[in-house]
Design an enzyme around this catalytic site. Structure first.
Site, PDB file in Angstrom:
ATOM      1  CG  ASP A  23       2.143  -9.133  -0.434  1.00 40.99           C
ATOM      2  OD1 ASP A  23       2.538  -8.695  -1.538  1.00 40.99           O
ATOM      3  OD2 ASP A  23       2.191 -10.328  -0.131  1.00 40.99           O
ATOM      4  NE  ARG A  27      -0.771 -11.095  -4.712  1.00 39.52           N
ATOM      5  CZ  ARG A  27      -0.490 -11.567  -3.507  1.00 39.52           C
ATOM      6  NH1 ARG A  27      -1.167 -12.581  -3.023  1.00 39.52           N
ATOM      7  NH2 ARG A  27       0.478 -11.034  -2.797  1.00 39.52           N
ATOM      8  CD1 TRP A  28      -6.778  -3.626  -5.123  1.00 36.20           C
ATOM      9  CD2 TRP A  28      -5.819  -2.275  -6.638  1.00 36.20           C
ATOM     10  NE1 TRP A  28      -7.559  -2.500  -5.242  1.00 36.20           N
ATOM     11  CE2 TRP A  28      -6.989  -1.663  -6.152  1.00 36.20           C
ATOM     12  CE3 TRP A  28      -5.042  -1.616  -7.583  1.00 36.20           C
ATOM     13  CZ2 TRP A  28      -7.419  -0.411  -6.605  1.00 36.20           C
ATOM     14  CZ3 TRP A  28      -5.469  -0.377  -8.032  1.00 36.20           C
ATOM     15  CH2 TRP A  28      -6.641   0.219  -7.546  1.00 36.20           C
ATOM     16  NE  ARG A  36       4.486  -6.173 -10.432  1.00 35.82           N
ATOM     17  CZ  ARG A  36       4.050  -6.986  -9.475  1.00 35.82           C
ATOM     18  NH1 ARG A  36       3.157  -7.910  -9.754  1.00 35.82           N
ATOM     19  NH2 ARG A  36       4.517  -6.907  -8.258  1.00 35.82           N
ATOM     20  CG  HIS A  40       3.694  -0.604  -6.993  1.00 35.55           C
ATOM     21  ND1 HIS A  40       3.558  -1.515  -5.976  1.00 35.55           N
ATOM     22  CD2 HIS A  40       4.437  -1.220  -7.954  1.00 35.55           C
ATOM     23  CE1 HIS A  40       4.194  -2.644  -6.298  1.00 35.55           C
ATOM     24  NE2 HIS A  40       4.732  -2.486  -7.495  1.00 35.55           N
ATOM     25  CB  SER A  68      11.936  -6.335   0.710  1.00 36.81           C
ATOM     26  OG  SER A  68      11.852  -6.947  -0.560  1.00 36.81           O
ATOM     27  CG  ASN A  71      10.484  -5.544  -3.035  1.00 37.93           C
ATOM     28  OD1 ASN A  71       9.966  -4.825  -2.191  1.00 37.93           O
ATOM     29  ND2 ASN A  71       9.978  -6.728  -3.359  1.00 37.93           N
ATOM     30  NE  ARG A 194       5.786 -15.382   1.807  1.00 40.75           N
ATOM     31  CZ  ARG A 194       4.815 -15.738   0.971  1.00 40.75           C
ATOM     32  NH1 ARG A 194       4.268 -16.932   1.080  1.00 40.75           N
ATOM     33  NH2 ARG A 194       4.374 -14.913   0.047  1.00 40.75           N
TER      34      ARG A 194
HETATM   35  C1  FPP Z   1       3.827  -5.331  -2.526  1.00 40.51           C
HETATM   36  O1  FPP Z   1       2.960  -5.533  -3.588  1.00 40.51           O
HETATM   37  C2  FPP Z   1       4.225  -3.942  -2.423  1.00 40.51           C
HETATM   38  C3  FPP Z   1       5.466  -3.471  -2.700  1.00 40.51           C
HETATM   39  C4  FPP Z   1       6.581  -4.323  -3.154  1.00 40.51           C
HETATM   40  C5  FPP Z   1       5.797  -2.064  -2.557  1.00 40.51           C
HETATM   41  C6  FPP Z   1       4.943  -1.272  -1.598  1.00 40.51           C
HETATM   42  C7  FPP Z   1       5.165   0.110  -1.953  1.00 40.51           C
HETATM   43  C8  FPP Z   1       4.238   1.094  -1.952  1.00 40.51           C
HETATM   44  C9  FPP Z   1       2.854   0.959  -1.447  1.00 40.51           C
HETATM   45  C10 FPP Z   1       4.603   2.411  -2.506  1.00 40.51           C
HETATM   46  C11 FPP Z   1       5.812   3.098  -1.912  1.00 40.51           C
HETATM   47  C12 FPP Z   1       5.627   3.443  -0.516  1.00 40.51           C
HETATM   48  C13 FPP Z   1       5.604   4.679   0.010  1.00 40.51           C
HETATM   49  C14 FPP Z   1       5.548   4.803   1.477  1.00 40.51           C
HETATM   50  C15 FPP Z   1       5.629   5.893  -0.783  1.00 40.51           C
HETATM   51  P1  FPP Z   1       3.422  -6.568  -4.687  1.00 40.51           P
HETATM   52  O2  FPP Z   1       3.933  -5.792  -5.841  1.00 40.51           O
HETATM   53  O3  FPP Z   1       4.386  -7.548  -4.117  1.00 40.51           O
HETATM   54  O4  FPP Z   1       2.053  -7.250  -5.015  1.00 40.51           O
HETATM   55  P2  FPP Z   1       1.841  -8.731  -5.557  1.00 40.51           P
HETATM   56  O5  FPP Z   1       2.383  -9.656  -4.505  1.00 40.51           O
HETATM   57  O6  FPP Z   1       0.369  -8.807  -5.695  1.00 40.51           O
HETATM   58  O7  FPP Z   1       2.570  -8.821  -6.862  1.00 40.51           O
END
Ligand code: FPP
Length: 250
Positions: A23, A27-28, A36, A40, A68, A71, A194
């Protein structure tokens, strides 16, 4: 500083299966005033580093919550960007997976992914299916409640189960994780406490570790810190400490 070296005793206590809720990419990126998808992209780079650390230290199963089912509600641009990153990642890592004996698996509804992503995931699973040195599982378009409903449906379709009281060992064979041990440790980054519809039944006895770091910052040192925290815990599975101690010393 985190001590990187694990003693033999500590190595015996390392988790076999670590599942990670990655997660905080958004935010990063936001804190750097970047889009965003930049978060990623850096999140994917971190996947490589954590996977390499897990292999090096001797954690044989890692499962990543990459996308998810919920998502799917994100903006089209972000979803398609994530799918392109997934495609890029799998294309780029295939040779290393074959060289290093890594088997890729996926859980989730792959048919709900865009055609190109569905295809590359299925192809990579197929090409790595004889590997057995290390195990990477991606949760893609995954939701635990849907997985459980599908498992109930599949279980109840079998004639031999009609009217029977389900046993967990039989029922769990209908979950998508049937080839995996339950996660010993679930890590969630970005400070959220969570499970967000991730491996709800499989997490029955999992230890949970929450890091305040956003996923792109959850580096090798942070991962080792989580493992170190895990090996220092006592897992009791409902028993008392005294019962555990007498089992260990008998
Ligand atoms: C949560 O950050 C992260 C995700 C919804 C996606 C995670 C996916 C990757 C790291 C890339 C794809 C994976 C692979 C294995 C190639 P968020 O966007 O919910 O962050 P936030 O809560 O700060 O908005």
């Amino acid at each position: 500083m985190v001590e990187e070296h694990f003693t033999e005793e500590e190595k015996n206590k390392l988790p076999k299966h670590v599942a990670i809720i990655m997660d905080g990419n958004g935010r990063w990126a936001k804190s750097r005033k970047r889009p965003r998808l930049f978060g990623h992209r850096n999140g994917v780079e971190n996947v490589r580093s954590v996977v390499n650390t897990a292999r090096e230290i001797g954690v044989p199963y890692v499962t990543l919550y990459a996308f998810s089912a919920e998502n799917q509600n994100r903006p089209e641009e972000e979803k398609s960007g994530l799918m392109r990153l997934l495609e890029e990642f799998l294309k780029r890592e295939l040779n290393a997976m074959l060289r290093d004996g890594i088997r890729l698996r996926a859980i989730g509804d792959l048919d709900g992914l865009p055609e190109f992503a569905n295809r590359i995931v299925r192809e990579t699973i197929e090409k790595t299916k004889h590997n057995s040195d290390w195990n990477l599982t991606l949760a893609l378009n995954y939701g635990s409640r849907q997985e459980v409903l599908d498992a109930i449906h599949a279980y109840s379709q079998s004639d031999q189960n009609i009217g029977q009281k389900p046993e967990w060992d039989d029922f769990s064979q209908h979950l998508q994780t049937r080839d995996l041990p339950d996660p010993d440790l679930i890590i969630r980054t970005s400070g959220e406490f969570r499970l967000s519809n991730f491996l709800l039944l499989q997490a029955a006895y999992s230890e949970i570790y929450v890091s305040p770091l956003h996923w792109p910052d959850f580096d090798r040192t942070a991962f080792i810190g989580a493992l170190r925290d895990y090996v220092s815990r006592e897992r009791r599975f409902g028993k008392t400490s005294e019962q555990l101690f007498s089992l260990q010393s008998s």
